[in-house]
Design a protein around this motif. Structure first.
Motif, PDB file in Angstrom:
ATOM      1  N   GLY A  99       0.834  -1.193   0.000  1.00  0.00           N
ATOM      2  CA  GLY A  99       0.000   0.000   0.000  1.00  0.00           C
ATOM      3  C   GLY A  99       0.869   1.243   0.000  1.00  0.00           C
ATOM      4  O   GLY A  99       2.096   1.174  -0.144  1.00  0.00           O
ATOM      5  N   GLY A 100       0.225   2.419   0.183  1.00  0.00           N
ATOM      6  CA  GLY A 100       0.993   3.659   0.195  1.00  0.00           C
ATOM      7  C   GLY A 100       0.094   4.869   0.360  1.00  0.00           C
ATOM      8  O   GLY A 100      -1.132   4.757   0.474  1.00  0.00           O
ATOM      9  N   PHE A 101       0.747   6.041   0.392  1.00  0.00           N
ATOM     10  CA  PHE A 101       0.012   7.306   0.544  1.00  0.00           C
ATOM     11  C   PHE A 101       0.407   8.221  -0.600  1.00  0.00           C
ATOM     12  O   PHE A 101       1.588   8.425  -0.879  1.00  0.00           O
ATOM     13  N   ASN A 102      -0.613   8.722  -1.320  1.00  0.00           N
ATOM     14  CA  ASN A 102      -0.384   9.657  -2.424  1.00  0.00           C
ATOM     15  C   ASN A 102      -0.894  11.036  -1.997  1.00  0.00           C
ATOM     16  O   ASN A 102      -2.109  11.255  -1.914  1.00  0.00           O
ATOM     17  N   PRO A 103      -0.002  11.991  -1.714  1.00  0.00           N
ATOM     18  CA  PRO A 103      -0.444  13.310  -1.229  1.00  0.00           C
ATOM     19  C   PRO A 103      -1.121  14.151  -2.303  1.00  0.00           C
ATOM     20  O   PRO A 103      -1.706  15.203  -1.993  1.00  0.00           O
ATOM     21  N   GLY A 126      -7.043  10.916   3.129  1.00  0.00           N
ATOM     22  CA  GLY A 126      -6.103  11.323   4.161  1.00  0.00           C
ATOM     23  C   GLY A 126      -5.021  10.271   4.386  1.00  0.00           C
ATOM     24  O   GLY A 126      -4.993   9.213   3.751  1.00  0.00           O
ATOM     25  N   HIS A 127      -4.123  10.573   5.312  1.00  0.00           N
ATOM     26  CA  HIS A 127      -3.030   9.651   5.654  1.00  0.00           C
ATOM     27  C   HIS A 127      -3.499   8.786   6.818  1.00  0.00           C
ATOM     28  O   HIS A 127      -3.451   9.190   7.974  1.00  0.00           O
ATOM     29  N   LEU A 183       1.577  -2.366   6.165  1.00  0.00           N
ATOM     30  CA  LEU A 183       2.834  -2.654   5.485  1.00  0.00           C
ATOM     31  C   LEU A 183       3.664  -3.692   6.246  1.00  0.00           C
ATOM     32  O   LEU A 183       4.315  -4.548   5.646  1.00  0.00           O
ATOM     33  N   ARG A 184       3.655  -3.614   7.593  1.00  0.00           N
ATOM     34  CA  ARG A 184       4.368  -4.628   8.379  1.00  0.00           C
ATOM     35  C   ARG A 184       3.760  -6.008   8.157  1.00  0.00           C
ATOM     36  O   ARG A 184       4.461  -7.019   8.037  1.00  0.00           O
ATOM     37  N   SER A 185       2.413  -6.067   8.114  1.00  0.00           N
ATOM     38  CA  SER A 185       1.729  -7.347   7.868  1.00  0.00           C
ATOM     39  C   SER A 185       2.061  -7.889   6.482  1.00  0.00           C
ATOM     40  O   SER A 185       2.185  -9.094   6.273  1.00  0.00           O
ATOM     41  N   VAL A 209      -3.933   4.083   0.237  1.00  0.00           N
ATOM     42  CA  VAL A 209      -4.449   2.879  -0.414  1.00  0.00           C
ATOM     43  C   VAL A 209      -3.857   1.662   0.288  1.00  0.00           C
ATOM     44  O   VAL A 209      -2.654   1.609   0.578  1.00  0.00           O
ATOM     45  N   LEU A 210      -4.707   0.713   0.608  1.00  0.00           N
ATOM     46  CA  LEU A 210      -4.294  -0.568   1.210  1.00  0.00           C
ATOM     47  C   LEU A 210      -4.625  -1.679   0.211  1.00  0.00           C
ATOM     48  O   LEU A 210      -5.784  -1.820  -0.197  1.00  0.00           O
ATOM     49  N   TYR A 211      -3.614  -2.457  -0.176  1.00  0.00           N
ATOM     50  CA  TYR A 211      -3.821  -3.541  -1.145  1.00  0.00           C
ATOM     51  C   TYR A 211      -3.953  -4.881  -0.423  1.00  0.00           C
ATOM     52  O   TYR A 211      -3.288  -5.152   0.576  1.00  0.00           O
ATOM     53  N   PHE A 212      -4.823  -5.748  -1.006  1.00  0.00           N
ATOM     54  CA  PHE A 212      -5.005  -7.122  -0.508  1.00  0.00           C
ATOM     55  C   PHE A 212      -4.982  -8.062  -1.722  1.00  0.00           C
ATOM     56  O   PHE A 212      -5.358  -7.666  -2.826  1.00  0.00           O
ATOM     57  N   ARG A 213      -4.576  -9.287  -1.469  1.00  0.00           N
ATOM     58  CA  ARG A 213      -4.578 -10.287  -2.546  1.00  0.00           C
ATOM     59  C   ARG A 213      -5.187 -11.581  -2.031  1.00  0.00           C
ATOM     60  O   ARG A 213      -5.284 -11.801  -0.825  1.00  0.00           O
TER      61      ARG A 213
END
Length: 437
Positions: free
Chosen positions: A44-48, A79-80, A88-90, A57-61
């Motif tokens: 995932g990540g953060f787009n300002p 937001g953040h 991300l750690r998971s 955004v949090l991605y799952f598969r």
């Protein structure tokens, strides 16, 4: 494009925007996806630059392939979101450790692999030389490619190219315009390994072509490739049977070592069970002139064996009996031979053969088994390859370790008392009735 991705099952995914302002709803939704839904965090990540306050955004598969279920899912949060760090750690924890990359294969490894992969070419070149009788022709005298082509009714150009290939294998050598046999090439003569080459490049070559099918299914490769189980096929193809029996005799240079490894001079009668054309029994009878022999095999094989024994003047000392060793064997022998027989069969059939021998044997008799045991200490041995060969070309056939032979013999009422090595990784195993000497 979306329809095409769905048809091909390529990266099908959904994106869900989380619009609620209630605290912890995003966290509960994430727990739902990683729990009951069985999805795995996938970065995932953060787009300002998305929206007034940026976007997380949090991605799952998932590995699921059920129709309509995405391979990948995105949660979009304005937001953040503080869940990003946990997510991300998971993700890192869920990913398997990356193996170190294999070093690129060196030229020597690549060359070696090419040599192994082209082994079929070698087999067929040797089989062709055997079929044409090149070993016999060159044993008489060296010859040019053109002369050999005339003698064998072959195409001169292609024969020349095959001879050049055989020279690279050290089977023949070139002296000017003529070809001559090397010491290795001498083994392709009639009476040596010519029939072995014809067999391995013939029906056994075809059967090994079904090895992959056999490994996948457990079915016999020979029967799959040639339409009949091995011995049924040989019974219906007498010419191939002659090549087979010729190969069995030719591949038995170690037979002469058996009378040196085992003392037969005190045996009144030696019974060779499924003795083929009597090749081993002839060596024993010649080494111990005072003993008598009984050769026991299928009636058609026994008839051929009788002719061979007569050529050597041994019929006055050897009785030839036709029959089926899965039903009975001749009684009253002092030594019973099973030479390269047990490796043709699975344990059930082996026990049946051994039980028939045990019933026929006096308590003072010996059982002599000639096989190629598999070493258990990693020692290189022909038995490793022959074990696969036995699986391909027999129903239930296999090579066995010393201990596996010991267990078979114990179950059939024998004690294994001696093992002696022969050439070509063969061995002589001696057993006696359990409790005997």
């Amino acid at each position: 494009m979306l329809d095409d991705e769905r048809r091909a099952d390529h990266q099908t995914h959904f994106a869900l925007a989380v619009v609620t302002s209630e605290p912890h709803n995003t966290e509960r939704l994430r727990e739902l996806l990683t729990g009951p839904a069985g999805m795995t965090p996938d970065g995932g990540g953060f787009n300002p630059h998305e929206g007034p306050a940026g976007r997380t955004v949090l991605y799952f598969r998932t590995g699921g392939t059920a129709k309509g279920w995405p391979r990948r899912l995105e949660l979009l949060v304005d937001g953040h979101d503080e869940l990003l760090a946990t997510h991300l750690r998971s993700t890192e924890a869920s990913r398997p450790a990356r193996p170190l990359p294999e070093p690129p294969a060196g030229e020597e490894a690549t060359r070696r692999m090419f040599e192994m992969l082209t082994g079929a070419w070698t087999t067929q070149a040797l089989c062709t030389a055997a079929e044409l009788g090149i070993g016999d022709h060159l044993y008489s005298q060296p010859a040019t490619s053109a002369e050999l082509a005339m003698l064998t009714n072959a195409d001169p150009d292609l024969l020349h190219r095959v001879l050049r290939y055989l020279a690279s294998l050290d089977v023949v050598r070139r002296d000017g315009e003529q070809w001559a046999l090397t010491g290795l090439g001498m083994t392709l003569r009639t009476g040596a390994l010519r029939d072995v080459a014809r067999l391995y490049g013939g029906i056994f070559y075809r059967s090994f072509g079904s090895l992959a099918h056999s490994v996948r299914t457990g079915e016999n490769a020979f029967a799959h490739a040639l339409g009949l189980p091995p011995f049924d096929y040989l019974n219906e193809h007498p010419e191939q049977a002659r090549v087979f029996h010729g190969a069995m005799a030719a591949g038995s240079s170690w037979f002469s070592g058996v009378p040196r490894a085992i003392d037969f001079t005190d045996a009144g009668t030696v019974v060779d069970v499924a003795g083929g054309h009597g090749d081993l029994l002839r060596h024993i009878l010649k080494a111990a002139p005072a003993i008598r022999g009984v050769l026991f095999d299928q009636p058609a094989v026994a008839d051929a064996a009788r002719e061979e024994l007569e050529k050597d003047g041994l019929l006055d000392r050897c009785e030839v009996v036709g029959g089926d060793f899965t039903e009975r064997v001749p009684e009253g022998g002092d030594v019973y031979l099973l030479s390269r027989i047990l490796h043709d069969w699975d344990d059930e059939h082996c026990l049946k053969i051994l039980a028939n021998c045990r019933r026929a044997m006096p308590e003072t008799a010996r059982l002599v088994i000639v096989e190629r045991p598999i070493p258990t200490d990693g020692t290189p041995s022909l038995a490793i390859a022959w074990d696969v060969h036995m699986a391909v070309n027999n129903l239930g056939g296999r090579e066995r370790t010393d201990e596996e032979y010991r267990r078979l013999l114990r179950t059939a009422g024998f004690d294994l008392v001696d093992i002696r090595p022969l050439t070509l990784d063969m061995a002589v195993l001696t057993a006696v009735p359990a409790g005997g000497s």
